[in-house]
Design a protein around this motif. Structure first.
Motif, PDB file in Angstrom:
ATOM      1  N   LEU C  61      17.880  -0.216 -14.490  1.00  0.00           N
ATOM      2  CA  LEU C  61      16.439   0.056 -14.446  1.00  0.00           C
ATOM      3  C   LEU C  61      15.637  -1.221 -14.735  1.00  0.00           C
ATOM      4  CD1 LEU C  61      16.276   3.539 -16.243  1.00  0.00           C
ATOM      5  CD2 LEU C  61      16.112   3.066 -13.789  1.00  0.00           C
ATOM      6  N   GLU C  62      16.123  -2.010 -15.704  1.00  0.00           N
ATOM      7  CA  GLU C  62      15.416  -3.257 -16.011  1.00  0.00           C
ATOM      8  C   GLU C  62      15.423  -4.204 -14.816  1.00  0.00           C
ATOM      9  OE1 GLU C  62      17.420  -4.423 -19.581  1.00  0.00           O
ATOM     10  OE2 GLU C  62      16.356  -2.895 -20.756  1.00  0.00           O
ATOM     11  N   GLU C  63      16.549  -4.202 -14.112  1.00  0.00           N
ATOM     12  CA  GLU C  63      16.649  -5.076 -12.943  1.00  0.00           C
ATOM     13  C   GLU C  63      15.686  -4.628 -11.837  1.00  0.00           C
ATOM     14  OE1 GLU C  63      20.303  -6.352 -10.058  1.00  0.00           O
ATOM     15  OE2 GLU C  63      20.772  -5.812 -12.127  1.00  0.00           O
ATOM     16  N   ILE C  64      15.563  -3.332 -11.661  1.00  0.00           N
ATOM     17  CA  ILE C  64      14.638  -2.789 -10.648  1.00  0.00           C
ATOM     18  C   ILE C  64      13.196  -3.170 -11.010  1.00  0.00           C
ATOM     19  CG2 ILE C  64      13.673  -0.629  -9.722  1.00  0.00           C
ATOM     20  CD1 ILE C  64      16.586   0.535 -10.070  1.00  0.00           C
ATOM     21  N   VAL C  65      12.864  -3.056 -12.284  1.00  0.00           N
ATOM     22  CA  VAL C  65      11.514  -3.422 -12.724  1.00  0.00           C
ATOM     23  C   VAL C  65      11.260  -4.911 -12.499  1.00  0.00           C
ATOM     24  CG1 VAL C  65       9.995  -3.635 -14.734  1.00  0.00           C
ATOM     25  CG2 VAL C  65      11.317  -1.536 -14.383  1.00  0.00           C
ATOM     26  N   GLU C  66      12.269  -5.732 -12.812  1.00  0.00           N
ATOM     27  CA  GLU C  66      12.123  -7.175 -12.583  1.00  0.00           C
ATOM     28  C   GLU C  66      11.856  -7.486 -11.116  1.00  0.00           C
ATOM     29  OE1 GLU C  66      15.641  -9.112 -14.099  1.00  0.00           O
ATOM     30  OE2 GLU C  66      15.214  -8.339 -16.114  1.00  0.00           O
ATOM     31  N   GLN C  67      12.562  -6.778 -10.249  1.00  0.00           N
ATOM     32  CA  GLN C  67      12.344  -6.999  -8.807  1.00  0.00           C
ATOM     33  C   GLN C  67      10.929  -6.622  -8.404  1.00  0.00           C
ATOM     34  OE1 GLN C  67      15.404  -5.587  -6.076  1.00  0.00           O
ATOM     35  NE2 GLN C  67      16.923  -5.801  -7.679  1.00  0.00           N
ATOM     36  N   ALA C  68      10.432  -5.517  -8.958  1.00  0.00           N
ATOM     37  CA  ALA C  68       9.058  -5.095  -8.635  1.00  0.00           C
ATOM     38  C   ALA C  68       8.059  -6.132  -9.131  1.00  0.00           C
ATOM     39  CB  ALA C  68       8.776  -3.719  -9.245  1.00  0.00           C
ATOM     40  N   CYS C  69       8.313  -6.663 -10.340  1.00  0.00           N
ATOM     41  CA  CYS C  69       7.383  -7.647 -10.913  1.00  0.00           C
ATOM     42  C   CYS C  69       7.415  -8.965 -10.142  1.00  0.00           C
ATOM     43  CB  CYS C  69       7.693  -7.883 -12.380  1.00  0.00           C
ATOM     44  SG  CYS C  69       7.287  -6.464 -13.413  1.00  0.00           S
ATOM     45  N   ALA C  70       8.577  -9.263  -9.533  1.00  0.00           N
ATOM     46  CA  ALA C  70       8.664 -10.488  -8.733  1.00  0.00           C
ATOM     47  C   ALA C  70       7.935 -10.302  -7.410  1.00  0.00           C
ATOM     48  CB  ALA C  70      10.133 -10.850  -8.486  1.00  0.00           C
ATOM     49  N   ARG C  71       7.858  -9.079  -6.957  1.00  0.00           N
ATOM     50  CA  ARG C  71       7.334  -8.779  -5.623  1.00  0.00           C
ATOM     51  C   ARG C  71       5.822  -8.565  -5.613  1.00  0.00           C
ATOM     52  NH1 ARG C  71      11.234  -5.851  -1.624  1.00  0.00           N
ATOM     53  NH2 ARG C  71       9.824  -5.465   0.104  1.00  0.00           N
ATOM     54  N   TRP C  72       5.305  -7.970  -6.687  1.00  0.00           N
ATOM     55  CA  TRP C  72       3.871  -7.705  -6.757  1.00  0.00           C
ATOM     56  C   TRP C  72       3.329  -8.292  -8.063  1.00  0.00           C
ATOM     57  CZ3 TRP C  72       7.277  -3.760  -5.190  1.00  0.00           C
ATOM     58  CH2 TRP C  72       7.134  -3.348  -3.846  1.00  0.00           C
ATOM     59  N   ASP C 141      17.390   9.168   0.839  1.00  0.00           N
ATOM     60  CA  ASP C 141      17.134   8.240  -0.267  1.00  0.00           C
ATOM     61  C   ASP C 141      17.595   6.833   0.089  1.00  0.00           C
ATOM     62  OD1 ASP C 141      15.907  10.023  -2.001  1.00  0.00           O
ATOM     63  OD2 ASP C 141      17.811  10.755  -2.786  1.00  0.00           O
ATOM     64  N   ASP C 142      18.723   6.742   0.800  1.00  0.00           N
ATOM     65  CA  ASP C 142      19.177   5.422   1.241  1.00  0.00           C
ATOM     66  C   ASP C 142      18.176   4.798   2.188  1.00  0.00           C
ATOM     67  OD1 ASP C 142      21.512   5.157  -0.203  1.00  0.00           O
ATOM     68  OD2 ASP C 142      22.695   6.282   1.234  1.00  0.00           O
ATOM     69  N   SER C 143      17.655   5.605   3.124  1.00  0.00           N
ATOM     70  CA  SER C 143      16.712   5.014   4.085  1.00  0.00           C
ATOM     71  C   SER C 143      15.387   4.675   3.416  1.00  0.00           C
ATOM     72  CB  SER C 143      16.513   5.923   5.299  1.00  0.00           C
ATOM     73  OG  SER C 143      16.323   7.259   4.896  1.00  0.00           O
ATOM     74  N   ALA C 144      15.000   5.477   2.402  1.00  0.00           N
ATOM     75  CA  ALA C 144      13.771   5.156   1.673  1.00  0.00           C
ATOM     76  C   ALA C 144      13.919   3.800   0.975  1.00  0.00           C
ATOM     77  CB  ALA C 144      13.442   6.243   0.649  1.00  0.00           C
ATOM     78  N   ALA C 145      15.073   3.545   0.392  1.00  0.00           N
ATOM     79  CA  ALA C 145      15.287   2.261  -0.287  1.00  0.00           C
ATOM     80  C   ALA C 145      15.420   1.130   0.721  1.00  0.00           C
ATOM     81  CB  ALA C 145      16.533   2.342  -1.172  1.00  0.00           C
ATOM     82  N   ALA C 146      16.029   1.425   1.859  1.00  0.00           N
ATOM     83  CA  ALA C 146      16.296   0.372   2.854  1.00  0.00           C
ATOM     84  C   ALA C 146      15.015  -0.190   3.449  1.00  0.00           C
ATOM     85  CB  ALA C 146      17.202   0.907   3.964  1.00  0.00           C
ATOM     86  N   ARG C 147      13.959   0.653   3.528  1.00  0.00           N
ATOM     87  CA  ARG C 147      12.746   0.138   4.187  1.00  0.00           C
ATOM     88  C   ARG C 147      12.110  -1.000   3.403  1.00  0.00           C
ATOM     89  NH1 ARG C 147       8.081   3.976   2.264  1.00  0.00           N
ATOM     90  NH2 ARG C 147       9.180   4.778   0.467  1.00  0.00           N
ATOM     91  N   TRP C 148      12.383  -1.084   2.097  1.00  0.00           N
ATOM     92  CA  TRP C 148      11.835  -2.209   1.311  1.00  0.00           C
ATOM     93  C   TRP C 148      12.529  -3.522   1.641  1.00  0.00           C
ATOM     94  CZ3 TRP C 148       7.409  -1.108  -0.866  1.00  0.00           C
ATOM     95  CH2 TRP C 148       7.138   0.216  -1.241  1.00  0.00           C
ATOM     96  N   GLU C 149      13.771  -3.435   2.149  1.00  0.00           N
ATOM     97  CA  GLU C 149      14.502  -4.644   2.538  1.00  0.00           C
ATOM     98  C   GLU C 149      13.859  -5.266   3.768  1.00  0.00           C
ATOM     99  OE1 GLU C 149      17.133  -5.468   0.759  1.00  0.00           O
ATOM    100  OE2 GLU C 149      17.586  -3.622  -0.308  1.00  0.00           O
ATOM    101  N   GLN C 150      13.418  -4.407   4.686  1.00  0.00           N
ATOM    102  CA  GLN C 150      12.869  -4.902   5.949  1.00  0.00           C
ATOM    103  C   GLN C 150      11.419  -5.342   5.792  1.00  0.00           C
ATOM    104  OE1 GLN C 150      13.547  -1.237   7.817  1.00  0.00           O
ATOM    105  NE2 GLN C 150      15.763  -1.472   7.763  1.00  0.00           N
ATOM    106  N   SER C 151      10.748  -4.695   4.853  1.00  0.00           N
ATOM    107  CA  SER C 151       9.313  -4.940   4.706  1.00  0.00           C
ATOM    108  C   SER C 151       9.046  -6.378   4.304  1.00  0.00           C
ATOM    109  CB  SER C 151       8.750  -3.988   3.659  1.00  0.00           C
ATOM    110  OG  SER C 151       7.509  -4.428   3.214  1.00  0.00           O
ATOM    111  N   SER C 152       7.990  -6.933   4.821  1.00  0.00           N
ATOM    112  CA  SER C 152       7.644  -8.319   4.473  1.00  0.00           C
ATOM    113  C   SER C 152       6.715  -8.374   3.277  1.00  0.00           C
ATOM    114  CB  SER C 152       6.979  -9.002   5.671  1.00  0.00           C
ATOM    115  OG  SER C 152       5.789  -8.310   6.009  1.00  0.00           O
ATOM    116  N   ARG C 153       6.313  -7.211   2.782  1.00  0.00           N
ATOM    117  CA  ARG C 153       5.375  -7.191   1.649  1.00  0.00           C
ATOM    118  C   ARG C 153       5.960  -7.859   0.424  1.00  0.00           C
ATOM    119  NH1 ARG C 153       2.378  -1.400   1.309  1.00  0.00           N
ATOM    120  NH2 ARG C 153       1.275  -2.413  -0.358  1.00  0.00           N
TER     121      ARG C 153
END
Lengths: 84, 153, 153, 84
Positions: C61-72, C141-153
């Motif tokens: 969970l901490e790693e997921i939060v770190e990724q979000a903080c790096a992204r936005w 759920d896999d496809s929901a997560a996968a769309r963030w990989e493709q997104s340029s945001r």
């Protein structure tokens, strides 16, 4: 043959008017025509003129320039909204 | 009661609980809270006053909620928008959406906020060191709302 | 404290308030609450037990939060996930994200939920009339997560 | 030369095992090789076999089959996660 006209926010300040009862002149039958007529009433009313970012509502729903204006209507003019 | 336009603050926790209370088909509640910031357009903001168009405000919010409910399968929606004088840190708006699964609740919640930002008749008058000024509408809000027109969701 | 993994329930209103308390640069708080539904895969569910992998759960969970903080650009993030036995209507998970503007908080909140759903080591054991059964992971759920990989945001 | 192996959820039930201390045999140096070796230990261990939807973690981080296994590691096997 009167309508109630309301003004809000920066437009209200520019016009120095919040509300008026207005007798529809002949030839004014749409929201766009009403706005043009009002804009021609004098200097400060140019705030309603073409090129100014003004929105309109008819009877409390967003209106397009081509929407009709009928006696008894409540017409409002205001700048783009900034709530939320 | 789906839509409220009021001067008073609201209880976010209670509103969120109410969206799923006694409804065990609810698996997801997405919410948004908008707050007054102490900076805006590079100036410090001491307070702001939210003007609105009584009557139309409620109608426009109800219409936005109806559109969201037509678009997604939702179990509950709640929108609260305040008016009057607010200070930095004060809550301005609450949108809560309950549904079975998260995707539709996230989408509906963001849709409602995007439409509210461009269609609900509220205007912000900010108090800054240079005096009071009406906030200009942002183009980014128009484009945020426009993407829902194109979307096939 | 950004991430909590706990058996106890949590106070949604207090968590949301804490995300903006004393931080007047926060203009937007997007949140999500996941709850136990009384139906799943066509069966009625009397209760469920959430198993997890202590240690790895917090790390993931901490790693997921770190990724979000790096992204936005975010001002605060809070994730709470419960484990143990839960009944329909009980809260399972809370994700709250605070930022300056709504777009980034909505995106980050949904991103965290999508990644949590595919990467945080929790497993649901449902009690149904036909007996206990482990919930199968959903392809959506896999496809929901996968769309963030493709997104340029 | 031992590793700790953990099993979770439906995989734990299928194997009847939550945790074991395992001496790494020669030739087992990756997560994928460890999984294959375990799957060959007998009937119920086929739950770890190829074609089964099993995920792995090494030292509490998601791991790929090619990731190394070193003495002292904590390796976990489990089905796809279903939290949230």
């Amino acid at each position: 043959m009167t309508v109630k006209i309301l003004y809000f926010a920066s437009l209200k300040d520019a016009l120095g008017c919040t509300e008026e009862s207005f007798v529809l002149p002949s030839g004014v039958s749409t929201v766009g025509e009403l706005r043009s007529f009002l804009a021609d009433r004098g200097e400060k009313w140019k705030a309603l003129g073409e090129g100014r970012n003004v929105r309109a509502a008819r009877n409390q729903r967003m209106a397009a320039p081509a929407d009709p204006v009928l006696p008894g209507d409540e017409i409002a003019f205001f700048p783009p909204v900034t709530g939320g | 009661m789906t839509v409220s336009v009021q001067a008073e603050d609201f209880d976010v926790g209670a509103e969120i609980s109410a969206l799923s209370a006694g409804r065990h088909e609810v698996g997801a509640v997405a919410t948004f809270v908008g707050l007054v910031r102490d900076v805006s357009g590079g100036s410090s903001v001491g307070a702001m006053t939210l003007e609105h168009y009584p009557g139309m405000t409620e109608k426009s919010l109800e219409e936005i909620v109806e559109q969201a409910c037509a678009r997604w399968s939702l179990y509950g929606v709640r929108v609260i928008h305040r008016f009057g004088r607010l200070e930095p840190g004060d809550r301005i708006v609450f949108v809560g959406v309950a549904g079975a699964h998260r995707g539709e609740t996230f989408a509906a919640c963001e849709f409602i906020m995007d439409y509210l930002k461009t269609r609900a008749p509220f205007w912000k008058l900010e108090e800054t060191p240079a005096g009071a000024r009406w906030v200009d509408a942002r183009d980014s809000d128009d484009s945020a709302a426009a993407r829902w027109e194109q979307s096939s969701r």
